[in-house]
Design an enzyme around this catalytic site. Structure first.
Site, PDB file in Angstrom:
ATOM      1  N   LYS A 211       0.532  -0.901   0.390  1.00  0.00           N
ATOM      2  CA  LYS A 211      -0.131   0.377  -0.066  1.00  0.00           C
ATOM      3  C   LYS A 211       1.035   1.253  -0.676  1.00  0.00           C
ATOM      4  CE  LYS A 211      -3.161  -3.050   1.917  1.00  0.00           C
ATOM      5  NZ  LYS A 211      -3.984  -3.407   3.380  1.00  0.00           N
TER       6      LYS A 211
ATOM      7  N   GLY B 135      -2.018  33.759  51.986  1.00  0.00           N
ATOM      8  CA  GLY B 135      -2.633  33.134  51.209  1.00  0.00           C
ATOM      9  C   GLY B 135      -2.410  33.072  50.003  1.00  0.00           C
TER      10      GLY B 135
ATOM     11  N   VAL C 144      -2.152  -3.016  10.932  1.00  0.00           N
ATOM     12  CA  VAL C 144      -1.871  -4.542  11.263  1.00  0.00           C
ATOM     13  C   VAL C 144      -2.233  -5.542  10.188  1.00  0.00           C
ATOM     14  CG1 VAL C 144      -1.116  -6.055  13.113  1.00  0.00           C
ATOM     15  CG2 VAL C 144      -1.709  -3.977  14.099  1.00  0.00           C
ATOM     16  N   GLN C 145      -0.949  -5.380   9.363  1.00  0.00           N
ATOM     17  CA  GLN C 145      -1.368  -6.829   8.468  1.00  0.00           C
ATOM     18  C   GLN C 145      -1.392  -7.889   8.654  1.00  0.00           C
ATOM     19  OE1 GLN C 145      -1.409  -5.478   5.251  1.00  0.00           O
ATOM     20  NE2 GLN C 145      -2.069  -7.369   4.234  1.00  0.00           N
TER      21      GLN C 145
ATOM     22  N   SER D 296     -17.075 -12.431   9.138  1.00  0.00           N
ATOM     23  CA  SER D 296     -15.561 -12.610   9.574  1.00  0.00           C
ATOM     24  C   SER D 296     -16.327 -10.853  10.220  1.00  0.00           C
ATOM     25  CB  SER D 296     -14.543 -12.224   8.464  1.00  0.00           C
ATOM     26  OG  SER D 296     -14.873 -11.216   7.215  1.00  0.00           O
TER      27      SER D 296
ATOM     28  N   LEU E 134       3.181  32.170  58.561  1.00  0.00           N
ATOM     29  CA  LEU E 134       2.520  30.957  58.333  1.00  0.00           C
ATOM     30  C   LEU E 134       2.000  31.136  57.066  1.00  0.00           C
ATOM     31  CD1 LEU E 134       0.240  30.018  60.823  1.00  0.00           C
ATOM     32  CD2 LEU E 134       2.607  29.366  60.358  1.00  0.00           C
ATOM     33  N   GLY E 135       2.578  32.823  56.569  1.00  0.00           N
ATOM     34  CA  GLY E 135       1.632  32.609  55.341  1.00  0.00           C
ATOM     35  C   GLY E 135       0.915  33.968  55.064  1.00  0.00           C
TER      36      GLY E 135
ATOM     37  N   ASP F 134      -7.686   1.032  10.121  1.00  0.00           N
ATOM     38  CA  ASP F 134      -7.992   0.386  10.216  1.00  0.00           C
ATOM     39  C   ASP F 134     -10.191  -0.412  10.441  1.00  0.00           C
ATOM     40  OD1 ASP F 134      -7.704  -1.889   7.226  1.00  0.00           O
ATOM     41  OD2 ASP F 134      -6.121  -3.058   9.216  1.00  0.00           O
TER      42      ASP F 134
END
Length: 711
Positions: free
Chosen positions: A8, A337, A51-52, A126, A334-335, A77
């Site tokens: 192909k 936020g 996949v052949q 098939s 402690l930050g 396919d």
């Protein structure tokens, strides 16, 4: 690209499809075939894979397993269970249709006969021809009967067919007298019979006896030359369709994210309780939702991944987004936020405003996680999950960087030691040892020779002077700024002496150890300033006053947010404000000219940002200014390292202090990251542990594997 069998390749080349035939040896095992299929699945440059069949191997191979390992989006396919299932359910627009049945349908359509209400007979069941042909005819409104080896009175059933499709592999079994007058006959059979008139002694025929059928049928396909070319044509069509889907996915547009609903509880549970109550989306699913390819994502379990840098190249043509920085006012120990606000804002932008948005937060360091501050995953209903994995190691990058950094530090000290204790000849003999009676430079050593302006590749040709230049770096210990690092708060490593063992022969050196950090740098179209207040104790009037004062001071907008308790919904107003601000014209510029001398850039930051009267360079800082200027680093931008508890160098000076001089104790270089960072005042580069560090409360449940006490 399309992986095809060699038969192909020609058809692909004729229409401009780049095709590759991956041919495995007959000794290939099932796992080896699977591995090659997976490689193609992961390759974003390949759009189709077939996949052949049959698989010709000396080993037993489960064909169904191999076929179903093909990615459905590359299954041109149309044979995987997913595509076959969609066809069986009638989802014709959302699957690849098998090539032979699809080609048959095109041939039937070319006759101009409408399928609706016609009686169709398919001989054969098939998975490649018969079964999908039945489904395709059915969903095109024909009345379909599938016949097979157990069908009674086959000729009678064939005689009722307006449309007959055969795919049984029985040479010329269907006779012309079986056919209904004016029937459409599509012969998919490929069979070989003896023919002494042919040089090969054989001839290819179909399942239908062509000579007796051609006068009874209104339309009939010959064999060869009928269905075969159409099968190849449909394969090409499916490949083009796959590539089109791929390209459409690359176009800028909305991410197709399925957002998780939050189950809000009152009172708000602990961070770890919330984290464990949420089921994280598999990270590969998120990657697919935002348009990343599987080969661009490196998975670290089910909830973590790294995005490959090569992704930037693929996205070069896409328009830039908006970069929003979230910062905070002078925070508490402690930050303030910032992480929580970052996460809440992105939740609102994505889940509520339906904008493409990502939160970019740096990996938490073990120092604050086990020290005084805790983790950096956000909190409440605006946090990164799983919280424990994020705060503890994540993908392990900090540890890898720590090891790499310390290897360089060890290499520097070891090289100075060996040069100080060995002759040029001894160094040369060890660096370029005799192997098989001769010396040979390694590729790395040849590169070093070129750097030293010695274009030689044969060790035996070096002069004594060249040997000296080759073996000695002659590093001045006073010029070393590369430090050892550790991702732990350990105050006793702030200043240490190395080389005190007798084996180091008196070559000691005082060094400092810094904390490992992953640094991010950015330019920002919008900035969000987070201010944390208390909803139970601060009145609405007080909150409104904060917003009023902020806007009077020049803020684009100021809004109340409750994302800690409500998730993204609590930051929706913030998200809308950010969206509007980001759409305004951008007048971004650096605070200073990047080409100014180092000292001038530091002074501009100190005066314009911190409100200092001036700066004071201590001797070590002045030495570094001279050193970095000589080394060519003077044009790097500046990132100040100072206390976060004050605009000044003194953590006790709150508000907007004035009348102070900013002392610069030292200057360090992060050349790889691309900046210099002055150390202001007593700012340590490795914090110490408090009296009661966070790790006191952290424990591991050895039965469940859960970490307790992170928060």
């Amino acid at each position: 690209m399309l992986t095809l069998c060699f038969m192909k390749l020609k058809a692909a080349a004729e229409i401009g499809i780049s095709a590759v035939h991956v041919k495995l040896p007959r000794t290939a095992t099932e796992n080896e075939v699977m591995r090659r299929v997976m490689e193609v699945n992961e390759d974003s440059k390949i759009h189709g894979l077939i996949v052949q069949l049959p698989l010709d191997s000396v080993h037993t191979i489960n064909t169904e397993r191999i076929i179903n390992s093909v990615a459905p989006e590359k299954d041109v396919d149309g044979l995987t269970c997913i595509n076959a299932g969609k066809l069986a359910r009638g989802d014709l627009g959302d699957c690849f249709i098998p090539c032979t049945p699809n080609g048959c349908m095109e041939l039937i359509k070319q006759t101009g006969v409408s399928l609706a209400g016609k009686r169709a007979v398919v001989i054969g069941r098939s998975k490649i021809v018969g079964a999908p042909m039945h489904d395709l005819l059915l969903w095109n409104h024909a009345t379909v009967l599938t016949c097979h080896s157990k069908t009674a009175d086959l000729a009678s059933e064939v005689g009722k067919a307006d449309i007959l499709v055969t795919g049984i592999g029985k040479p010329e079994m269907v006779r012309g007298e079986w056919l209904k007058d004016g029937a459409i006959v599509i012969d998919c059979g490929i069979n070989t019979i003896t023919d002494s008139s042919r040089p090969s002694g054989k001839r290819i025929v179909g399942d239908v006896h062509y000579d007796s059928a051609k006068d009874k049928a209104a339309f009939i396909t010959p064999v060869p030359g009928g269905v075969g070319p159409m099968t190849v044509a449909m394969l090409m069509q499916n490949t083009v369709l796959s590539a089109k889907h791929f390209l459409q996915a690359q176009e800028p547009g909305k991410w197709n994210i399925n957002y998780t609903n939050l189950n809000l509880q009152r009172p708000v549970p602990s961070d770890v309780t919330i984290s464990r109550s949420c089921v994280p989306k598999p990270i590969e699913c998120l990657a697919e939702e935002v348009g990343l390819f599987s080969d661009e994502v490196e998975l670290y379990g089910r909830t973590k991944a790294k995005v490959q840098l090569k992704t930037i190249d693929r996205l070069q043509a896409q328009p830039d987004g908006k970069y929003v920085v979230v910062t905070g006012i002078t925070p508490t120990p402690l930050g303030e936020g910032k992480s929580t606000t970052t996460i809440g804002l992105v939740q609102a932008l994505g889940a509520h405003l339906k904008l493409n948005a990502f939160a970019c937060v740096r990996q938490p360091s073990q120092g604050p996680t086990f020290g005084i501050k805790g983790g950096a995953a956000g909190g409440g209903y605006s946090q990164v999950i799983p919280m424990e994995e994020f705060n503890l190691h994540l993908t392990g990058d900090i540890h890898a960087i720590t090891a790499a950094n310390n290897l360089v530090a060890a290499a520097i000290d070891a090289r100075m030691f060996h040069e100080a204790t060995q002759s040029d000849k001894a160094l040369f003999n060890r660096l370029v040892p005799m192997t098989g009676g001769q010396r040979k430079f390694s590729p790395v050593q040849i590169n070093r020779l070129e750097v030293r302006i010695m274009f030689k590749t044969d060790p035996s040709t070096l002069t004594e002077e060249e040997i000296t230049r080759f073996v000695r770096l002659d590093i001045d210990p006073e010029s070393i700024t590369w430090q050892r690092v550790l991702d732990t708060n350990d105050r006793f490593l702030r200043k240490i002496t190395i080389g005190q063992s007798p084996t180091e022969k008196g070559f000691t050196r005082t060094v400092t150890v810094s904390q490992s950090l992953l640094i991010t740098d950015s330019l920002t179209d919008t900035a969000v300033l987070a201010v944390t207040v208390s909803e139970p104790t601060d009145t609405k009037a007080e909150l409104d006053l904060i917003c009023k004062l902020a806007k009077e001071a020049g803020a684009f907008d100021a809004v109340h947010c409750s994302h800690w308790a409500d998730g993204g919904a609590g930051a929706a107003d913030l998200a809308r404000a950010v969206q509007k601000a980001a759409d305004l014209p951008n007048s971004f510029k650096f605070l200073y000219d990047i080409e100014l001398p180092i000292v001038d850039k530091i002074r501009i930051i100190a005066q314009k940002i911190y409100g200092a009267d001036d700066i004071e360079l201590l001797p070590e800082a002045q030495h570094k200014v001279d050193l970095y200027s000589k080394q060519g680093f003077a044009s790097l931008p500046i990132c100040m390292a100072k206390t976060h508890l004050s605009l000044s160098h003194d953590a006790e000076k709150k508000g907007v202090p004035t009348g102070f001089v900013l002392p610069i104790r030292d200057i360090r270089a992060s050349v790889g990251a691309g900046f210099l960072y002055p150390l202001v005042g007593t700012m340590p580069t490795i914090p110490g542990l408090p009296t009661r560090p966070c790790f006191y409360d952290i424990d591991l449940d050895t039965e469940s594997g859960e970490v307790h006490g992170l928060f």
